[in-house]
Scaffold this motif. Structure first.
Motif, PDB file in Angstrom:
ATOM      1  N   LYS B  37      11.629  34.668  33.443  1.00  0.00           N
ATOM      2  CA  LYS B  37      11.787  36.005  34.006  1.00  0.00           C
ATOM      3  C   LYS B  37      13.002  36.011  34.917  1.00  0.00           C
ATOM      4  O   LYS B  37      13.321  35.009  35.569  1.00  0.00           O
ATOM      5  CB  LYS B  37      10.543  36.381  34.824  1.00  0.00           C
ATOM      6  N   LYS B  38      13.589  37.156  34.997  1.00  0.00           N
ATOM      7  CA  LYS B  38      14.677  37.317  35.955  1.00  0.00           C
ATOM      8  C   LYS B  38      14.074  37.845  37.260  1.00  0.00           C
ATOM      9  O   LYS B  38      13.591  38.994  37.302  1.00  0.00           O
ATOM     10  CB  LYS B  38      15.709  38.304  35.404  1.00  0.00           C
ATOM     11  N   ASP B  57      15.086  43.960  37.936  1.00  0.00           N
ATOM     12  CA  ASP B  57      14.779  42.663  37.332  1.00  0.00           C
ATOM     13  C   ASP B  57      13.338  42.687  36.850  1.00  0.00           C
ATOM     14  O   ASP B  57      12.738  43.767  36.737  1.00  0.00           O
ATOM     15  CB  ASP B  57      15.077  41.514  38.319  1.00  0.00           C
ATOM     16  N   ASP B  58      12.780  41.514  36.559  1.00  0.00           N
ATOM     17  CA  ASP B  58      11.455  41.471  35.949  1.00  0.00           C
ATOM     18  C   ASP B  58      10.322  41.365  36.961  1.00  0.00           C
ATOM     19  O   ASP B  58       9.167  41.174  36.581  1.00  0.00           O
ATOM     20  CB  ASP B  58      11.371  40.254  35.008  1.00  0.00           C
ATOM     21  N   TYR B  59      10.653  41.446  38.254  1.00  0.00           N
ATOM     22  CA  TYR B  59       9.626  41.200  39.263  1.00  0.00           C
ATOM     23  C   TYR B  59       8.417  42.131  39.124  1.00  0.00           C
ATOM     24  O   TYR B  59       7.268  41.676  39.130  1.00  0.00           O
ATOM     25  CB  TYR B  59      10.240  41.312  40.662  1.00  0.00           C
ATOM     26  N   GLU B  61       7.216  43.690  36.692  1.00  0.00           N
ATOM     27  CA  GLU B  61       6.409  43.371  35.506  1.00  0.00           C
ATOM     28  C   GLU B  61       5.439  42.218  35.815  1.00  0.00           C
ATOM     29  O   GLU B  61       4.273  42.250  35.418  1.00  0.00           O
ATOM     30  CB  GLU B  61       7.396  42.968  34.393  1.00  0.00           C
TER      31      GLU B  61
END
Lengths: 180, 180, 180, 180
Positions: B37-38, B57-59, B61
């Motif tokens: 993940k980013k 970013d993917d946080y 999610e």
């Protein structure tokens, strides 16, 4: 004596930055704000046949600054009872430098002095102790003397300057750095 | 009971991953490898007038996955006597979620159970203790019960499976997860 | 391999005693219940011209048992988040033995293996960690390998036997002692 | 504000005593040297039908002094990385006072302020941290605020007065006590 402040705060003029600035006021020094550098989290390739691949970011530049100084001040806010992710990403990459043939990384660190300056808002003088213990293990692993630490308490911007003990500790550290 | 493994290792099939897999073998679960993940390091905007800005970013999610599960397994190798930078970057961002009006983040965490699985190569059952204490402070801050932890010893790939105590602990955790 | 259990509990058949008994069941061993010995708190005479004066109590007898065994099991309940006063009084007196010309105390300890077995009623696997860290420093000071520790949870008499993890750990320790 | 120094050192004019004296110089206070009192190690009778039996020693006298003061200074040398046996014997007996119907022991402690002053010769600012964590758990258990601690370094008699940081900390504590 050449002093390098490795600044792990993510915020400009945060409490950790103020306290670290106080400790090196009037002393020639370099400050590197890790938040201004691109330092990727480590990819553990210790066990790959070819070892670590080169990473295209600013990490090596910071390491070269580390190698060029005698006294390292690790300045980090206490984020979630540990060093900031910015600083952790940086330290994790040391695994790479330990295996980097360009440097004698561990030997070089063993010739330096390390200080920690950290501030937090939730009982930092108690709840910051695992972080101090962690730094002790880190420095011990690379054979770098842990010359001292300062824990300050502050939450709102600027509040650290009201922590008389932390301020006095920073001033004492400055005297000590001046004397060497 | 829905189990989420937050995997902080930077290496595929590392010892931490093997041990965590063992603990959830045969149990329906989700694993999120944070390295895939980013997740950017936090930018501390707690004191900004407008608070935290959204981060692309993917946080979020990952946080939504956290909120959708009941049992959280924080699986991280011991990197430099602490959690990996991947995991630290993720946890640091909780400061943002605590202020995110879309969630009742703290209340939600207080309803979950947290476990820690960690492995290391340098006397982890001693030198990993500051990390356990750090997790205790983290979970305590958000009111999430710290249901247990496993510390395993291993360095070379796969070595963790020779740590009989860690393997037995993982199997016991699996039985416990199955029973709930 | 000769096993000595140094039992620090103040209560007969307490949880620590039950757990330690389990770990050495079927193994030839000696148990010394420190509560049955007269061991005075130390009088620090390190800086006296004549050093430590002899003390008329049972301490030397216990030290001679220590010297006569290869494996030392420090079994102590967690009293107020530390070892019992009975055990602390005993360990404090080591300062005397270190200077006792009859023994090469430190050299002798360096040849032994140390284990810790401890039980407590208030989140011992978290709140007992400073005690484990203290033992680590103690053993490290005398150069004695810290071969392992068991933390059990129990409050009411006998409750420790319901702590499956502690029981399994004690059985694993027994297997290990049998194998050496 | 009434200040009680509970002095755990076993040696007259030891470093811990000097540092504690400095912190209360010019402030009305009581000092109790635990080494001058007869305080037996606890006999754990929590689970006896009749509870704890009375013990013929000086413990109750010390507890009554504790109850009669507002500020408690726990002054102990670091012996083997923990509090002295003298002090541990005293604290262990609190289990008895908690059940003593003559006092509302826990409620009373919750109204006080606790400080710790400790000195040691072997990297006390690192290796004394488990002791600080232990005190934190102790004070937290009885609901007594942990108002601060001082760690000093010294080995030979009088050496503590050369530890500028500890001396400054003691002076700052004195100012704080004077101001309340």
């Amino acid at each position: 004596m050449k002093v390098l402040v490795l600044q792990g705060s993510s915020r400009e003029n945060g409490n950790t930055e103020l306290l670290a600035n106080l400790a090196v006021e009037g002393i020639p020094h370099t400050t590197i704000r890790l938040r201004e550098k691109k330092i990727l989290p480590i990819l553990d390739q210790r066990h790959e046949p070819d070892g670590f691949a080169a990473v295209a970011d600013d990490y090596d530049e910071v390491i070269e600054a580390v190698l060029a100084h005698d006294t390292l001040v690790f300045a980090t806010p206490i984020y979630w009872y540990g060093m900031s992710g910015h600083m952790k990403n940086f330290v994790d990459r040391w695994s790479q430098s330990l295996r980097d043939k360009r440097y004698a990384f561990k030997d070089a660190l063993g010739q330096k002095q390390a200080y920690v300056i950290t501030t937090g808002g939730d009982e930092p003088r108690i709840k910051g102790l695992p972080l101090i213990q962690q730094f002790q293990y880190i420095f011990s692993f690379v054979g770098m003397p842990f010359a001292g630490y300062i824990i300050g308490e502050g939450n709102k911007p600027g509040e650290i300057m009201e922590d008389e003990k932390a301020v006095a500790d920073a001033e004492r550290l400055r005297d000590r750095l001046l004397a060497t």
